[in-house]
Enzyme design. Structure first.
Site, short mmCIF file in Angstrom:
data_model
loop_
_atom_site.label_atom_id
_atom_site.label_comp_id
_atom_site.label_asym_id
_atom_site.label_seq_id
_atom_site.Cartn_x
_atom_site.Cartn_y
_atom_site.Cartn_z
N ASP A 67 0.81 -1.22 0.00
CA ASP A 67 0.00 0.00 0.00
C ASP A 67 0.85 1.27 0.00
OD1 ASP A 67 0.96 -0.40 2.57
OD2 ASP A 67 -0.98 -0.82 3.45
N ASP A 136 -7.44 -2.90 14.22
CA ASP A 136 -8.83 -3.22 13.88
C ASP A 136 -8.94 -4.43 12.95
OD1 ASP A 136 -7.81 -2.19 11.54
OD2 ASP A 136 -9.19 -0.50 11.41
N HIS A 138 -7.16 -4.85 10.11
CA HIS A 138 -6.91 -4.63 8.69
C HIS A 138 -5.61 -5.28 8.25
CE1 HIS A 138 -4.86 -0.54 9.69
NE2 HIS A 138 -3.92 -1.31 9.20
N GLU A 143 -9.56 -1.92 5.41
CA GLU A 143 -10.21 -1.64 6.68
C GLU A 143 -11.44 -2.54 6.87
OE1 GLU A 143 -8.64 0.02 8.71
OE2 GLU A 143 -8.09 2.05 8.09
C1 GLP Z 1 -0.52 0.23 8.48
C2 GLP Z 1 -0.10 -0.61 7.28
C3 GLP Z 1 -0.31 -2.07 7.54
C4 GLP Z 1 0.28 -2.44 8.88
C5 GLP Z 1 -0.40 -1.67 9.97
C6 GLP Z 1 0.13 -1.99 11.35
O1 GLP Z 1 -1.88 0.41 8.51
N1 GLP Z 1 -0.78 -0.24 6.09
O2 GLP Z 1 0.27 -2.84 6.49
O3 GLP Z 1 0.14 -3.82 9.10
O4 GLP Z 1 -0.17 -0.30 9.71
O5 GLP Z 1 1.13 -1.10 11.70
P1 GLP Z 1 2.20 -1.38 12.82
O6 GLP Z 1 3.04 -2.50 12.31
O7 GLP Z 1 2.97 -0.10 12.93
O8 GLP Z 1 1.44 -1.74 14.04
#
Ligand code: GLP
Length: 261
Positions: A67, A136, A138, A143
């Site tokens: 993404d 959440d 995702h 989402e």
């Molecule tokens: C963002 C990314 C996800 C990732 C998520 C969790 O939303 N798009 O790919 O898994 O954050 O982030 P973190 O690893 O900082 O908890």
């Protein structure tokens, strides 16, 4: 789903890096799906170490990132382009032309999404997809309520995701994009193998729902129950709400030799 619970995030990250390294050694022209966020950083550090100290070769590897934020230049420090460069790409020998990240500055977003999907197909599909999980549930930026058959497209970030990630924008919501381009859930489900990492107590509820709850678009990671080759690596705090922890540990400890990492 294979559940691997490790005492620390670092121990889990070393296993994740070994699995990725094994994939690259067995198939030097592997196509890897990569993730951003704080979760995969230690895995990338271990991959960099394996590259420097053990000659892990990325020269024929192709990568696709999940993404990118819409409206951020690749040079913006909070962009996922910049993140990947800083955390991994500038430290390994992957050719620039083999790196694919959605272009958040594309004038025609649907065309960019179609181009990205076509590039994955042209590369022969993704062999191994690394994933984090949002608090959440995702995956990528899919989402809750995302279609479980979705393809790469634009999404609007939830308030919760914006709150989780606003630290990348100096805590200023006004500087943070509302939209992103993300691989779809259907796109992720077509990858040949998935490695989901989850660390910290903040992920415990999302992990419990994804692993032991019903499959639902309200927790997009739960669709991984339908993925034929999905490993979920986590630390103790992230595993805290799983009901079958002891069983998962027992399975891991009693693997046949040939299946061990
Ligand atoms: C963002 C990314 C996800 C990732 C998520 C969790 O939303 N798009 O790919 O898994 O954050 O982030 P973190 O690893 O900082 O908890």
């Amino acid at each position: 789903m294979e559940i691997i619970i490790q005492p620390t995030a670092n121990a889990a990250s070393v296993i994740a890096a070994r699995l990725i390294a094994r994939q690259v050694r067995e198939k030097p022209d592997s196509v890897l799906g990569l993730a951003t966020g704080s979760t995969p950083i230690a895995t990338y550090q271990e991959l960099i170490r394996l590259h420097r100290e053990e000659g892990l070769d990325f020269s024929r590897v192709t990568t696709f990132n999940l993404d990118e934020y819409v409206g951020l230049q690749a040079e913006h420090p909070a962009s996922y382009h910049a993140f990947m460069d800083l955390q991994l790409f500038s430290h390994i020998n992957i050719p620039r032309e083999r790196i694919h990240i959605p272009d958040g500055m594309a004038a025609d977003v649907p065309a960019e999404c179609a181009r990205f999907e076509a590039a994955i197909r042209a590369a022969g599909g993704i062999d191994l997809q690394l994933l984090g999980i949002g608090s959440d549930g995702h995956i990528g930026f899919n989402e809750p309520s995302s279609s479980l058959a979705s393809r790469t497209r634009i999404k609007t970030l939830t308030e919760r995701t914006r709150a989780d990630n606003v630290y990348n924008f100096g805590g200023d919501f006004a500087k943070m994009p509302l939209h992103c381009i993300t691989m779809g859930v259907g796109t992720i489900m077509e990858t040949r193998a998935v490695l989901l990492l989850a660390f910290g107590a903040g992920k415990a509820q999302a992990v419990a729902e994804a692993v032991e709850g019903p499959i639902t678009a309200m927790n997009p990671a739960s669709i991984l129950q339908m993925h034929p080759v999905a490993k979920c690596l986590m630390d103790e705090p992230a595993a805290a709400r799983l009901k079958k922890c002891e069983y998962y540990r027992w399975v891991f400890d009693n693997k046949p030799q040939w299946q061990r990492v």
